[in-house]
Motif scaffolding. Structure first.
Motif, mmCIF file in Angstrom:
data_model
loop_
_atom_site.group_PDB
_atom_site.id
_atom_site.type_symbol
_atom_site.label_atom_id
_atom_site.label_comp_id
_atom_site.label_asym_id
_atom_site.label_seq_id
_atom_site.Cartn_x
_atom_site.Cartn_y
_atom_site.Cartn_z
ATOM 1 N N GLY A 1 0.799 -1.216 0.000
ATOM 2 C CA GLY A 1 0.000 0.000 0.000
ATOM 3 C C GLY A 1 0.830 1.263 0.000
ATOM 4 N N GLY B 1 -10.183 -10.420 1.025
ATOM 5 C CA GLY B 1 -9.564 -9.233 0.454
ATOM 6 C C GLY B 1 -10.480 -8.507 -0.511
ATOM 7 N N LYS B 2 -11.214 -9.275 -1.298
ATOM 8 C CA LYS B 2 -12.173 -8.661 -2.218
ATOM 9 C C LYS B 2 -13.251 -7.904 -1.442
ATOM 10 C CE LYS B 2 -15.389 -9.765 -5.982
ATOM 11 N NZ LYS B 2 -15.984 -10.849 -6.820
ATOM 12 N N ASN C 1 -11.891 -4.642 -0.036
ATOM 13 C CA ASN C 1 -11.884 -3.563 -1.027
ATOM 14 C C ASN C 1 -13.249 -2.879 -1.101
ATOM 15 O OD1 ASN C 1 -9.253 -4.286 -1.594
ATOM 16 N ND2 ASN C 1 -9.760 -5.383 -3.477
ATOM 17 N N GLU C 2 -14.319 -3.673 -1.026
ATOM 18 C CA GLU C 2 -15.669 -3.104 -1.043
ATOM 19 C C GLU C 2 -15.914 -2.262 0.206
ATOM 20 O OE1 GLU C 2 -18.497 -6.245 -1.487
ATOM 21 O OE2 GLU C 2 -17.488 -7.121 -3.231
ATOM 22 N N LEU D 1 -13.649 -0.733 2.050
ATOM 23 C CA LEU D 1 -12.865 0.498 1.967
ATOM 24 C C LEU D 1 -13.594 1.555 1.147
ATOM 25 C CD1 LEU D 1 -9.276 -0.957 1.428
ATOM 26 C CD2 LEU D 1 -10.071 0.307 3.433
ATOM 27 N N SER D 2 -14.253 1.122 0.081
ATOM 28 C CA SER D 2 -14.975 2.085 -0.758
ATOM 29 C C SER D 2 -16.124 2.729 0.010
ATOM 30 C CB SER D 2 -15.490 1.406 -2.030
ATOM 31 O OG SER D 2 -16.521 0.476 -1.735
ATOM 32 N N ARG E 1 -9.628 3.858 -1.277
ATOM 33 C CA ARG E 1 -9.229 2.824 -2.215
ATOM 34 C C ARG E 1 -8.098 2.018 -1.590
ATOM 35 N NH1 ARG E 1 -7.235 6.572 -6.820
ATOM 36 N NH2 ARG E 1 -6.317 7.440 -4.920
ATOM 37 N N ARG E 2 -7.901 0.832 -2.087
ATOM 38 C CA ARG E 2 -6.848 -0.027 -1.541
ATOM 39 C C ARG E 2 -5.491 0.670 -1.600
ATOM 40 N NH1 ARG E 2 -6.641 -5.811 -0.800
ATOM 41 N NH2 ARG E 2 -4.507 -6.602 -0.825
ATOM 42 N N GLU E 3 -5.247 1.422 -2.678
ATOM 43 C CA GLU E 3 -3.953 2.087 -2.825
ATOM 44 C C GLU E 3 -3.797 3.300 -1.907
ATOM 45 O OE1 GLU E 3 -6.361 3.087 -6.652
ATOM 46 O OE2 GLU E 3 -6.138 1.408 -5.241
#
Length: 240
Positions: A35, A64-65, A68-69, A71-72, A77-79
Protein backbone atom coordinates in the motif's frame (compact mmCIF):
# COMPACT_ATOMS: atom_id res chain seq x y z
CA UNK A 1 15.49 10.44 21.94
CA UNK A 2 12.96 8.72 19.63
CA UNK A 3 14.25 5.86 17.52
CA UNK A 4 14.96 6.79 13.89
CA UNK A 5 12.52 5.45 11.34
CA UNK A 6 13.71 2.50 9.27
CA UNK A 7 12.81 2.64 5.55
CA UNK A 8 10.10 0.15 4.65
CA UNK A 9 12.33 -1.64 2.16
CA UNK A 10 14.87 -2.30 4.91
CA UNK A 11 12.14 -3.72 7.14
CA UNK A 12 10.92 -5.84 4.21
CA UNK A 13 14.41 -7.28 3.76
CA UNK A 14 14.53 -8.17 7.46
CA UNK A 15 11.16 -9.91 7.20
CA UNK A 16 12.18 -11.88 4.12
CA UNK A 17 15.24 -13.22 5.92
CA UNK A 18 13.48 -13.89 9.22
CA UNK A 19 13.92 -17.30 10.87
CA UNK A 20 12.77 -16.30 14.35
CA UNK A 21 10.07 -18.96 14.65
CA UNK A 22 9.11 -22.30 13.07
CA UNK A 23 6.54 -20.63 10.79
CA UNK A 24 9.47 -19.81 8.50
CA UNK A 25 9.86 -23.51 7.72
CA UNK A 26 6.39 -23.88 6.25
CA UNK A 27 5.95 -20.64 4.36
CA UNK A 28 6.01 -20.21 0.61
CA UNK A 29 7.04 -16.60 1.13
CA UNK A 30 6.65 -13.85 3.69
CA UNK A 31 3.77 -11.38 3.48
CA UNK A 32 5.20 -8.00 4.41
CA UNK A 33 2.32 -5.70 3.54
CA UNK A 34 1.27 -3.49 0.67
CA UNK A 35 0.00 0.00 0.00
CA UNK A 36 0.78 3.66 0.40
CA UNK A 37 4.02 4.08 2.41
CA UNK A 38 2.73 7.40 3.74
CA UNK A 39 -0.81 6.18 4.34
CA UNK A 40 -3.17 8.02 6.61
CA UNK A 41 -4.84 4.70 7.47
CA UNK A 42 -2.98 1.53 8.43
CA UNK A 43 -5.06 -1.65 8.22
CA UNK A 44 -3.81 -4.45 10.48
CA UNK A 45 -5.14 -7.97 10.03
CA UNK A 46 -4.25 -11.26 11.68
CA UNK A 47 -2.02 -13.47 9.53
CA UNK A 48 -1.64 -14.57 5.91
CA UNK A 49 -3.89 -17.30 4.56
CA UNK A 50 -3.25 -19.76 1.76
CA UNK A 51 -3.68 -17.27 -1.08
CA UNK A 52 -1.62 -14.63 0.68
CA UNK A 53 1.19 -17.12 1.29
CA UNK A 54 1.21 -18.00 -2.42
CA UNK A 55 1.06 -14.42 -3.71
CA UNK A 56 3.02 -12.59 -1.01
CA UNK A 57 0.34 -9.93 -0.53
CA UNK A 58 -2.21 -9.53 2.29
CA UNK A 59 -5.95 -9.83 1.71
CA UNK A 60 -5.99 -11.22 -1.83
CA UNK A 61 -8.64 -13.92 -1.36
CA UNK A 62 -12.38 -13.59 -0.82
CA UNK A 63 -11.82 -11.60 2.38
CA UNK A 64 -9.56 -9.23 0.45
CA UNK A 65 -12.17 -8.66 -2.22
CA UNK A 66 -14.71 -7.84 0.46
CA UNK A 67 -12.20 -5.56 2.20
CA UNK A 68 -11.88 -3.56 -1.03
CA UNK A 69 -15.67 -3.10 -1.04
CA UNK A 70 -15.63 -2.03 2.60
CA UNK A 71 -12.86 0.50 1.97
CA UNK A 72 -14.97 2.08 -0.76
CA UNK A 73 -17.78 2.57 1.79
CA UNK A 74 -15.32 4.68 3.81
CA UNK A 75 -14.34 6.65 0.71
CA UNK A 76 -10.99 4.87 0.43
CA UNK A 77 -9.23 2.82 -2.22
CA UNK A 78 -6.85 -0.03 -1.54
CA UNK A 79 -3.95 2.09 -2.83
CA UNK A 80 -4.79 4.85 -0.32
CA UNK A 81 -4.08 2.69 2.73
CA UNK A 82 -1.31 0.39 3.90
CA UNK A 83 -2.36 -3.19 4.72
CA UNK A 84 -0.31 -5.41 7.02
CA UNK A 85 -0.78 -8.30 9.43
CA UNK A 86 0.28 -9.16 12.96
CA UNK A 87 2.14 -12.20 11.56
CA UNK A 88 4.19 -12.14 8.37
CA UNK A 89 4.02 -15.91 7.76
CA UNK A 90 1.04 -18.23 7.38
CA UNK A 91 0.24 -20.44 10.38
CA UNK A 92 -0.35 -24.08 9.35
CA UNK A 93 -3.95 -24.73 8.38
CA UNK A 94 -4.79 -21.07 9.03
CA UNK A 95 -4.85 -21.73 12.77
CA UNK A 96 -4.82 -18.83 15.24
CA UNK A 97 -1.50 -17.10 15.91
CA UNK A 98 0.23 -18.34 19.05
CA UNK A 99 1.46 -15.93 21.75
CA UNK A 100 5.12 -16.72 21.12
CA UNK A 101 4.68 -16.13 17.38
CA UNK A 102 3.06 -12.76 18.03
CA UNK A 103 5.86 -11.79 20.40
CA UNK A 104 8.57 -12.71 17.89
CA UNK A 105 6.91 -11.22 14.81
CA UNK A 106 5.37 -7.95 15.99
CA UNK A 107 8.63 -5.98 16.19
CA UNK A 108 8.29 -5.78 12.40
CA UNK A 109 4.78 -4.34 12.71
CA UNK A 110 6.05 -1.82 15.26
CA UNK A 111 8.72 -0.63 12.84
CA UNK A 112 6.23 -0.47 9.97
CA UNK A 113 3.95 1.67 12.11
CA UNK A 114 6.77 4.01 13.13
CA UNK A 115 7.77 4.54 9.51
CA UNK A 116 4.29 4.90 8.00
CA UNK A 117 3.10 7.04 10.94
CA UNK A 118 -0.63 6.79 10.15
CA UNK A 119 -3.34 8.92 11.68
CA UNK A 120 -5.68 5.92 12.06
CA UNK A 121 -4.93 2.27 12.73
CA UNK A 122 -7.85 0.02 11.77
CA UNK A 123 -7.53 -3.30 13.57
CA UNK A 124 -9.38 -6.19 11.95
CA UNK A 125 -10.42 -8.88 14.41
CA UNK A 126 -9.33 -9.96 17.87
CA UNK A 127 -5.62 -10.55 17.47
CA UNK A 128 -4.64 -7.20 16.01
CA UNK A 129 -7.04 -5.33 18.30
CA UNK A 130 -5.71 -6.97 21.46
CA UNK A 131 -2.11 -6.44 20.40
CA UNK A 132 -2.44 -2.79 19.40
CA UNK A 133 -4.58 -1.78 22.38
CA UNK A 134 -2.91 -4.12 24.90
CA UNK A 135 -6.31 -5.28 26.09
CA UNK A 136 -8.15 -8.52 26.75
CA UNK A 137 -11.46 -6.98 25.70
CA UNK A 138 -12.67 -8.68 22.55
CA UNK A 139 -13.65 -7.29 19.17
CA UNK A 140 -17.36 -7.93 19.79
CA UNK A 141 -17.36 -5.22 22.45
CA UNK A 142 -14.82 -2.88 20.88
CA UNK A 143 -15.79 -2.83 17.21
CA UNK A 144 -16.96 0.51 15.89
CA UNK A 145 -15.52 2.50 18.81
CA UNK A 146 -12.72 5.03 18.52
CA UNK A 147 -9.81 4.14 20.79
CA UNK A 148 -6.34 5.56 21.41
CA UNK A 149 -2.89 4.02 21.44
CA UNK A 150 -0.63 6.93 22.25
CA UNK A 151 -0.82 9.44 19.41
CA UNK A 152 -2.67 7.03 17.13
CA UNK A 153 -6.42 6.82 16.69
CA UNK A 154 -7.40 3.14 16.71
CA UNK A 155 -10.66 1.91 15.21
CA UNK A 156 -11.38 -1.81 15.79
CA UNK A 157 -13.58 -3.61 13.25
CA UNK A 158 -14.56 -7.24 12.71
CA UNK A 159 -12.29 -9.14 10.34
CA UNK A 160 -13.87 -9.22 6.85
CA UNK A 161 -13.55 -13.02 6.84
CA UNK A 162 -16.04 -13.10 9.72
CA UNK A 163 -18.80 -12.00 7.34
CA UNK A 164 -17.94 -14.82 4.94
CA UNK A 165 -18.78 -17.36 7.64
CA UNK A 166 -21.42 -15.39 9.53
CA UNK A 167 -23.59 -13.13 7.38
CA UNK A 168 -24.91 -11.38 10.49
CA UNK A 169 -21.51 -9.63 10.76
CA UNK A 170 -21.93 -7.97 7.37
CA UNK A 171 -24.17 -5.17 8.61
CA UNK A 172 -21.82 -4.38 11.50
CA UNK A 173 -18.81 -4.32 9.17
CA UNK A 174 -20.46 -2.00 6.70
CA UNK A 175 -21.74 0.29 9.45
CA UNK A 176 -18.27 0.47 10.99
CA UNK A 177 -16.62 1.36 7.69
CA UNK A 178 -19.28 4.03 7.21
CA UNK A 179 -18.29 5.41 10.61
CA UNK A 180 -14.61 5.27 9.63
CA UNK A 181 -15.39 7.46 6.62
CA UNK A 182 -17.19 9.92 8.88
CA UNK A 183 -14.23 10.04 11.26
CA UNK A 184 -11.87 10.78 8.38
CA UNK A 185 -14.09 13.59 7.12
CA UNK A 186 -14.45 15.05 10.61
CA UNK A 187 -10.67 15.00 11.00
CA UNK A 188 -10.29 16.76 7.65
CA UNK A 189 -12.79 19.42 8.70
CA UNK A 190 -11.04 19.97 12.03
CA UNK A 191 -7.67 20.28 10.28
CA UNK A 192 -9.16 22.82 7.88
CA UNK A 193 -10.52 24.89 10.75
CA UNK A 194 -7.11 24.90 12.43
CA UNK A 195 -5.51 26.14 9.21
CA UNK A 196 -8.07 28.93 8.89
CA UNK A 197 -7.62 29.94 12.54
CA UNK A 198 -3.84 29.97 12.14
CA UNK A 199 -4.10 32.07 8.99
CA UNK A 200 -6.45 34.55 10.64
CA UNK A 201 -4.17 34.85 13.65
CA UNK A 202 -1.11 35.52 11.51
CA UNK A 203 -2.86 38.11 9.40
CA UNK A 204 -4.78 39.98 12.10
CA UNK A 205 -3.53 43.39 13.30
CA UNK A 206 -3.72 42.20 16.90
CA UNK A 207 -1.50 39.25 16.16
CA UNK A 208 0.99 41.42 14.29
CA UNK A 209 1.16 44.09 17.00
CA UNK A 210 1.13 41.90 20.12
CA UNK A 211 4.53 42.01 21.85
CA UNK A 212 6.34 38.82 22.66
CA UNK A 213 5.40 37.21 25.95
CA UNK A 214 8.17 37.71 28.52
CA UNK A 215 10.11 34.55 29.22
CA UNK A 216 12.33 35.95 31.95
CA UNK A 217 12.02 34.02 35.19
CA UNK A 218 11.62 37.39 36.96
CA UNK A 219 8.56 38.39 34.95
CA UNK A 220 6.22 40.49 37.05
CA UNK A 221 3.06 39.24 38.69
CA UNK A 222 0.11 39.15 36.32
CA UNK A 223 2.23 38.69 33.20
CA UNK A 224 1.48 35.68 31.04
CA UNK A 225 3.80 32.71 31.30
CA UNK A 226 4.95 30.76 28.28
CA UNK A 227 3.29 27.37 27.95
CA UNK A 228 5.07 24.17 26.92
CA UNK A 229 4.40 22.87 23.45
CA UNK A 230 1.71 20.17 23.85
CA UNK A 231 3.25 18.22 20.97
CA UNK A 232 6.39 17.68 23.01
CA UNK A 233 4.35 15.76 25.59
CA UNK A 234 2.38 13.50 23.28
CA UNK A 235 2.08 10.05 24.83
CA UNK A 236 3.88 7.40 22.84
CA UNK A 237 1.72 4.55 21.53
CA UNK A 238 1.60 1.27 23.42
CA UNK A 239 2.74 -0.77 20.43
CA UNK A 240 5.88 1.33 20.00
Amino acid sequence: MPKPHIPLEEIRAQVEGCRRCPLADGRTQTVFGVGNPAARVLIVGEAPGKNEDLQGEPFVGAAGKYLNELLSIAGLRREDVFIANVLKCRPPGNRDPRPEEIELCTPYLREQTRTIDPEFIVTLGNFSTKFILKTEVGITRLHGTLQRAGRFKVFPIFHPAAALYDSSKREALENDFTTLGQLLRESDAAAGMHEVDAGNAQGSPAALSTPAVPTDSNAGEGQAETQPDPASHVEQPHLL
